[in-house]
Design an enzyme around this catalytic site. Sequence first.
Site: not given
Length: 283
Positions: A6-7, A39, A69-71, A201-203
């Site tokens: 992930d970022s 993002g 990470c979705n992005t 978004c994983t957050h």
Amino acid sequence: MIGVFDSGYGGLTILKQLRETLPEYDFVYLGDNARAPYGSRSFDVVYEFTRQAVMKLFSLGCRLVILACNTASAKALRTIQQHDLTKRFSQPPFDDSATLEEQGYRVLGVIRPTVEVIGNITHTRHVGIVATEGTIRSESYDMEINKLFPDIKVSGQACPLWAAIVEAGEADSEGAEFFVKKRIGQLLAKDADIDTIILGCTHYPMLMKALDKAVPEGISLVSQGDLVAASLKDYLKRHPEMDALCSKGGTIQYYTTESEERFKEIGTKFLNDDLDVQRISII
């Protein structure tokens, strides 16, 4: 080993579910915290950063990497799968007599496992997506949903501050409630018939308290962790040759491109566990 990239920190919500579902496997988590967030970055930049991270995880012994990470999944996954995995590399640990794909290296994302279940959740066939600017602009969710469920109408809403709020440790604050309510209101103003909202978004699962207050009763919130974990478990069952390449010692290693102490501080909030973290360069 299975790599999870992930970022920043959001992918820890995915890792948590992966470890609960597949506790016997060895995992390596890599957060590119020094260059987060992804993002608002361009497709080319996100692809290059993600490619570097994937190659680093391969070099650490991971045969399978999950882009948590979705992005990155939206902007880089397809290019990595179709371009990089079909190339030969001479540097260790690769064998330049075969492509990475032929050597058993794989990269998977988080969008497809999320999309596959949507048709069974929505009744109105109107679905909303809340995500980063990059994910919304990519229209990846729209395209994937329409491939599987062409009758579903998709509306997206960028939420540029949400991830920053989580990483600042303000997920339970009044400010978080204000910005969550604002973006949910904007999304529902686009389509009042939405009955399912994907947290793209994983957050965002860390904002569930504020989301529960902002989202009207009757609308389902779809988080990704358990969906991605179930999908990976099924994938490994269907691909025993890949499963055989993933070591099973129940271990977890954490790497960050930024401060170890900061990663420990914030990561502990995601996992409720003390973390042993190493700083690493992926360039």
